[in-house]
Design an enzyme around this catalytic site. Structure first.
Site, PDB file in Angstrom:
ATOM      1  N   GLN A 151      35.548 -28.776 -16.714  1.00 30.41           N
ATOM      2  CA  GLN A 151      34.886 -28.892 -15.317  1.00 30.41           C
ATOM      3  C   GLN A 151      33.695 -27.694 -15.376  1.00 30.41           C
ATOM      4  O   GLN A 151      32.755 -27.736 -14.505  1.00 30.41           O
ATOM      5  CB  GLN A 151      35.567 -28.546 -14.239  1.00 30.41           C
ATOM      6  CG  GLN A 151      36.493 -29.760 -13.690  1.00 30.41           C
ATOM      7  CD  GLN A 151      35.659 -30.960 -13.322  1.00 30.41           C
ATOM      8  OE1 GLN A 151      34.617 -30.901 -13.085  1.00 30.41           O
ATOM      9  NE2 GLN A 151      36.452 -32.207 -13.604  1.00 30.41           N
ATOM     10  N   HIS A 175      45.109 -29.591 -14.552  1.00 28.67           N
ATOM     11  CA  HIS A 175      44.925 -30.974 -14.617  1.00 28.67           C
ATOM     12  C   HIS A 175      46.002 -31.526 -15.533  1.00 28.67           C
ATOM     13  O   HIS A 175      46.678 -30.505 -16.404  1.00 28.67           O
ATOM     14  CB  HIS A 175      43.465 -31.202 -15.383  1.00 28.67           C
ATOM     15  CG  HIS A 175      43.086 -32.765 -15.525  1.00 28.67           C
ATOM     16  ND1 HIS A 175      43.856 -33.425 -16.466  1.00 28.67           N
ATOM     17  CD2 HIS A 175      42.385 -33.471 -14.997  1.00 28.67           C
ATOM     18  CE1 HIS A 175      43.198 -34.741 -16.295  1.00 28.67           C
ATOM     19  NE2 HIS A 175      42.486 -34.835 -15.478  1.00 28.67           N
ATOM     20  N   CYS A 234      44.854 -35.960 -10.774  1.00 25.36           N
ATOM     21  CA  CYS A 234      45.513 -35.599 -11.974  1.00 25.36           C
ATOM     22  C   CYS A 234      45.878 -34.359 -11.934  1.00 25.36           C
ATOM     23  O   CYS A 234      46.042 -33.424 -12.794  1.00 25.36           O
ATOM     24  CB  CYS A 234      44.653 -35.801 -12.988  1.00 25.36           C
ATOM     25  SG  CYS A 234      44.294 -37.464 -13.713  1.00 25.36           S
ATOM     26  N   ASP A 259      40.493 -24.660 -20.903  1.00 22.05           N
ATOM     27  CA  ASP A 259      40.031 -26.031 -20.514  1.00 22.05           C
ATOM     28  C   ASP A 259      38.734 -25.879 -19.621  1.00 22.05           C
ATOM     29  O   ASP A 259      38.654 -25.565 -18.706  1.00 22.05           O
ATOM     30  CB  ASP A 259      41.124 -26.670 -19.683  1.00 22.05           C
ATOM     31  CG  ASP A 259      40.814 -28.065 -18.967  1.00 22.05           C
ATOM     32  OD1 ASP A 259      39.593 -28.281 -19.154  1.00 22.05           O
ATOM     33  OD2 ASP A 259      41.641 -28.527 -18.235  1.00 22.05           O
ATOM     34  N   LYS A 277      31.787 -35.315 -19.004  1.00 21.89           N
ATOM     35  CA  LYS A 277      31.310 -34.526 -17.668  1.00 21.89           C
ATOM     36  C   LYS A 277      30.172 -33.670 -17.703  1.00 21.89           C
ATOM     37  O   LYS A 277      29.912 -32.860 -16.848  1.00 21.89           O
ATOM     38  CB  LYS A 277      32.752 -33.520 -17.458  1.00 21.89           C
ATOM     39  CG  LYS A 277      33.904 -34.378 -17.553  1.00 21.89           C
ATOM     40  CD  LYS A 277      35.093 -33.792 -16.678  1.00 21.89           C
ATOM     41  CE  LYS A 277      36.594 -34.610 -16.647  1.00 21.89           C
ATOM     42  NZ  LYS A 277      36.858 -35.288 -15.724  1.00 21.89           N
TER      43      LYS A 277
HETATM   44  N1  PMP Z   1      40.745 -30.771 -17.493  1.00 21.86           N
HETATM   45  C1  PMP Z   1      40.037 -31.016 -16.250  1.00 21.86           C
HETATM   46  C2  PMP Z   1      39.702 -29.713 -15.209  1.00 21.86           C
HETATM   47  C3  PMP Z   1      39.457 -32.134 -15.986  1.00 21.86           C
HETATM   48  O1  PMP Z   1      38.703 -32.297 -14.858  1.00 21.86           O
HETATM   49  C4  PMP Z   1      39.771 -33.094 -16.977  1.00 21.86           C
HETATM   50  C5  PMP Z   1      38.918 -34.603 -16.540  1.00 21.86           C
HETATM   51  N2  PMP Z   1      39.290 -34.952 -15.105  1.00 21.86           N
HETATM   52  C6  PMP Z   1      40.424 -33.164 -17.994  1.00 21.86           C
HETATM   53  C7  PMP Z   1      40.945 -31.785 -18.278  1.00 21.86           C
HETATM   54  C8  PMP Z   1      40.624 -34.236 -18.897  1.00 21.86           C
HETATM   55  O2  PMP Z   1      39.469 -34.645 -19.472  1.00 21.86           O
HETATM   56  P1  PMP Z   1      39.237 -36.099 -20.370  1.00 21.86           P
HETATM   57  O3  PMP Z   1      40.014 -36.966 -19.287  1.00 21.86           O
HETATM   58  O4  PMP Z   1      37.914 -36.254 -20.359  1.00 21.86           O
HETATM   59  O5  PMP Z   1      39.969 -35.885 -21.572  1.00 21.86           O
END
Ligand code: PMP
Length: 406
Positions: free
Chosen positions: A203, A124, A364, A200, A226
């Protein structure tokens, strides 16, 4: 049946009970954010109705109650992720802030010219850009583990890639394709090469059994929203060794022990990394989400999600010209796809007409899209409250849209 009482679960989510464009809502954008059960809405409401006060500072009854609830929420999260110690749990706004915290602290004291940071091609943006910034600031080099055709990581050159690496940061599970990575294998390889590891878990939090000790990473980042909790709250779980070693990030109230005009000393962990008034209601809401989620039958839940994933995969593959992006064997309940000759944007707009909420775009993860040569995909991502009816609605909606657009 998968043994999970989905109808019962759905009753806990008032938002699901609505019509969109005259159709039953099928909410399949859970990788972007999950819906919140009543338990979360009620916990946040109760806090503001009865207990609202600033934490840690007051000796009055409300301040003590707010502090107790807020710190209990930390304990609840620590227990949920199997942290070794509550001092390992630093509240953040979410995964993005947690990664930025580590990246900037590393840039300050741990990285320099000749050092490298290793990520993957399947991250991401929030696990790419902070490292680009950290490398620019420190003179370190950014490397990545390449992505294979099926959406897994190509680990054939991992040992060479790890040479000179100070920190490796990879997701446990991809939001763009759903691929689940072999976290423990990656952590062990990185540690053997002398590198610290950040995972990270944005997910992974509610699609695997979270156990930070089993992963053995140095840092884990997650987002409450999430995991059926509120937005604006998440956490960095870090070993006390690393959190003690790193210099503070944000300065302000809470994170200090003493302040003179010349200099300050730092509060103990985890407060050293928690400057300013925190998201108290968010933490309490997240604890309520975890409490709610933990009461589910997890084996049945994981089976249910795989049943949904399988049904979506099978059904969508029947559609002419549809191409699945990411076909790893080990996947979270996420399907990402394109239809040849059709722009994903047009596809998603038409799918929405059928009451189906899916995500479209680059998710993203622009480097991932670039690797597959597509501008974006349509992504359907499932959660515990999704039913086979949601999946049938998705497949039918996609079929109709494909016919109109082809
Ligand atoms: N890493 C992953 C794998 C994600 O799916 C996301 C959110 N789509 C993020 C990081 C970022 O998370 P947040 O926007 O809640 O900070």
């Amino acid at each position: 049946g998968s043994g999970l009482d989905v109808e019962q679960i759905r009753r806990d989510f008032p938002v699901l009970d609505q019509q969109v464009r005259g159709r039953r809502l099928a909410y399949l954008d859970n990788a972007a954010t999950t819906q919140k059960p009543l338990a979360v809405l009620e916990a946040v409401d109760h806090y503001y109705r009865h207990d609202n006060a600033n934490v840690h500072r007051g000796l009055h009854t409300l301040a003590e109650r707010a502090t107790e609830r807020y710190e209990s929420a930390r304990d609840r999260l620590a227990r949920f992720v199997n942290a070794r110690d509550r001092r390992e749990v630093v509240w953040t706004r979410g995964t993005t802030e947690a990664i930025n915290l580590v990246a900037q602290c590393f840039a300050q004291t741990e990285l320099g010219p000749g050092d490298a940071v290793l990520i993957s091609e399947l991250e991401h943006h929030s696990n790419i850009v902070p490292w680009q910034l950290a490398c620019q600031r420190s003179g370190a080099t950014l490397r990545w583990i390449p992505l294979a055709e099926d959406g897994t990581l190509d680990l054939s050159d991992l040992d060479a890639l790890l040479e000179g690496v100070k920190l490796m940061s990879v997701a446990a599970c991809s939001n763009a394709l759903g691929t689940i990575h072999p976290v423990r294998q990656l952590v062990d390889a990185a540690h053997a090469a002398g590198a610290a590891v950040l995972i990270d878990a944005a997910q992974a939090t509610v699609h695997q059994r979270m156990d930070v000790q089993a992963w053995n990473a140095d840092f884990v980042a997650l987002s409450g929203h999430k995991a059926y909790g509120p937005t604006g709250i998440g956490a960095l779980i870090g070993t006390t060794e690393w959190l003690d070693r790193l210099a503070p990030w944000h300065g302000g109230g809470e994170m200090i022990e003493t302040v003179t005009l010349e200099a300050s000393t730092w509060n103990e962990l985890p407060y050293k990394f928690e400057a300013g008034t925190p998201n108290i209601a968010g933490a309490i809401g997240l604890a309520a989400a975890i409490e709610w989620f933990d009461a589910l039958d997890h084996a049945a839940l994981l089976t249910h999600e795989q049943v949904l994933l399988h049904a979506a995969t099978e059904g969508l593959q029947q559609i002419q010209g549809l191409r699945l992006i990411g076909t790893a064997a080990d996947k979270a309940p996420i399907v990402s796809f394109v239809i040849d000759g059709v722009h994903p944007q047009d596809l998603a707009t038409l799918i929405d007409q059928s009451g189906v909420a899916v995500r479209t775009g680059h998710h993203c993860a622009m480097p991932t899209m670039a690797k597959f040569g597509v501008p974006g995909t349509v992504r359907a991502s499932m959660a515990c409250y999704n039913s086979l009816e949601d999946i049938q609605q998705l497949i039918a909606a996609t079929e109709i849209a494909a016919e109109i657009l082809r």
